[in-house]
Design a protein around this motif. Structure first.
Motif, short mmCIF file in Angstrom:
data_model
loop_
_atom_site.label_atom_id
_atom_site.label_comp_id
_atom_site.label_asym_id
_atom_site.label_seq_id
_atom_site.Cartn_x
_atom_site.Cartn_y
_atom_site.Cartn_z
N TYR A 19 0.76 -1.01 0.01
CA TYR A 19 -0.02 0.07 0.27
C TYR A 19 0.84 1.27 0.13
O TYR A 19 0.67 2.10 -0.81
N TYR A 20 1.92 1.58 0.99
CA TYR A 20 2.75 2.38 0.90
C TYR A 20 3.55 2.66 -0.43
O TYR A 20 3.53 3.87 -0.94
N GLU A 21 3.94 1.68 -1.09
CA GLU A 21 4.36 2.03 -2.53
C GLU A 21 3.17 2.31 -3.41
O GLU A 21 3.47 3.16 -4.35
N ASP A 22 2.01 1.58 -3.40
CA ASP A 22 0.86 2.26 -4.26
C ASP A 22 0.70 3.81 -4.12
O ASP A 22 0.20 4.60 -4.79
N GLN A 23 0.69 4.24 -2.72
CA GLN A 23 0.53 5.77 -2.29
C GLN A 23 1.83 6.47 -2.79
O GLN A 23 1.81 7.82 -2.65
N GLY A 24 2.92 5.79 -3.14
CA GLY A 24 4.13 6.68 -3.52
C GLY A 24 5.10 7.09 -2.09
O GLY A 24 5.73 8.06 -2.16
N LEU A 25 4.75 6.29 -1.10
CA LEU A 25 5.49 6.58 0.01
C LEU A 25 6.92 5.83 0.03
O LEU A 25 7.78 6.17 0.81
N LEU A 26 6.76 4.90 -0.59
CA LEU A 26 8.05 3.72 -0.59
C LEU A 26 8.25 3.34 -1.76
O LEU A 26 7.27 2.94 -2.69
N VAL A 27 9.44 3.44 -2.30
CA VAL A 27 9.82 3.01 -3.87
C VAL A 27 10.88 1.95 -3.55
O VAL A 27 11.95 2.00 -2.99
N SER A 28 10.55 0.68 -4.29
CA SER A 28 11.52 -0.42 -4.30
C SER A 28 12.15 -0.41 -5.89
O SER A 28 11.64 0.15 -6.75
N THR A 29 13.18 -1.27 -5.71
CA THR A 29 13.57 -1.56 -7.11
C THR A 29 13.04 -3.14 -7.22
O THR A 29 12.55 -3.65 -6.30
N ARG A 30 13.14 -3.38 -8.40
CA ARG A 30 12.46 -4.75 -8.96
C ARG A 30 13.63 -5.72 -9.60
O ARG A 30 14.43 -5.17 -10.37
N ARG A 36 10.20 -7.12 -5.37
CA ARG A 36 10.56 -5.99 -4.78
C ARG A 36 11.70 -6.38 -4.05
O ARG A 36 11.82 -7.23 -3.55
N HIS A 37 12.80 -5.14 -4.06
CA HIS A 37 13.93 -5.31 -3.18
C HIS A 37 14.15 -3.98 -2.55
O HIS A 37 13.91 -2.69 -3.05
N TYR A 38 14.63 -4.17 -1.34
CA TYR A 38 14.59 -2.86 -0.42
C TYR A 38 16.09 -3.04 0.34
O TYR A 38 16.78 -3.99 0.43
N ASP A 39 16.64 -1.96 0.86
CA ASP A 39 17.66 -1.71 1.49
C ASP A 39 17.34 -1.21 2.95
O ASP A 39 16.24 -0.91 3.28
N ASP A 40 18.53 -0.95 3.70
CA ASP A 40 18.32 -0.34 4.97
C ASP A 40 17.58 1.04 5.16
O ASP A 40 16.87 1.28 6.15
N ASP A 41 17.92 1.73 4.04
CA ASP A 41 17.12 3.04 3.95
C ASP A 41 15.66 2.93 4.05
O ASP A 41 14.89 3.62 4.50
N HIS A 42 15.15 1.69 3.54
CA HIS A 42 13.82 1.63 3.42
C HIS A 42 13.15 1.24 4.69
O HIS A 42 12.06 1.52 5.07
N VAL A 43 13.98 0.58 5.85
CA VAL A 43 13.57 0.33 7.21
C VAL A 43 13.38 1.73 7.77
O VAL A 43 12.51 1.79 8.55
N ARG A 44 14.37 2.50 7.55
CA ARG A 44 14.18 3.91 8.32
C ARG A 44 12.67 4.59 7.55
O ARG A 44 12.24 5.25 8.46
N ARG A 45 12.76 4.49 6.43
CA ARG A 45 11.73 5.03 5.59
C ARG A 45 10.13 4.75 6.37
O ARG A 45 9.33 5.35 6.58
#
Length: 140
Positions: A19-30, A36-45
């Motif tokens: 949902y966060y991605e759908d709303q543009g609050l979180l952006v992952s790489t694919r 979806r792939h995330y890093d430690d910055d995503h944990v903080r976000r």
């Protein structure tokens, strides 16, 4: 990390992360397979998003601030600043209201403790006094 690990590390459901991605609050790489792939910055976000949501901000309000955080330019920064200041003012007012309620509750606790101490020592407890906290505004 994949979405399951981000979910485990943040305590936020996979559904909410999507949902966060759908709303543009979180952006992952694919990945090439679309994962979806995330890093430690995503944990903080995600922690920041959760803090904002807990403070009563809507996902739409958070989205108004995100462009400034992810892809800054002067126009986006100015628009986001208006939202940030509005939310800060709202939070400040809420904190002042909570502090007043806490003060009134502390006074009621003190009155109650005095009443109970008097009763325990066999004294006739005095009528509990009213706290000096905020008073309701009469209707009409």
């Amino acid at each position: 990390m994949r979405i399951g690990e981000l979910s485990a590390r943040t305590g936020v459901s996979r559904r909410s992360l999507r949902y966060y991605e759908d709303q543009g609050l979180l952006v992952s790489t694919r990945s090439p397979s679309g994962q979806r792939h995330y890093d430690d910055d995503h944990v903080r976000r995600v922690a920041l998003i959760q803090a904002f949501l807990a403070a009563g901000m809507s996902s739409g309000t958070i989205a108004e601030m995100v462009p400034c955080m992810t892809d800054p330019d002067q126009r986006k920064a100015r628009r986001a600043l208006v939202t940030m200041r509005r939310e800060r003012d709202r939070l400040s007012a809420a904190l002042e209201s909570l502090a007043a309620a806490r003060k009134a509750l502390d006074e009621l606790i003190d009155v109650n403790l005095t009443y109970l101490a008097d009763a325990a020592e066999g004294r006739t407890p005095a009528q509990p006094a009213q706290p000096s906290g905020p008073r309701p505004v009469p209707d009409g």
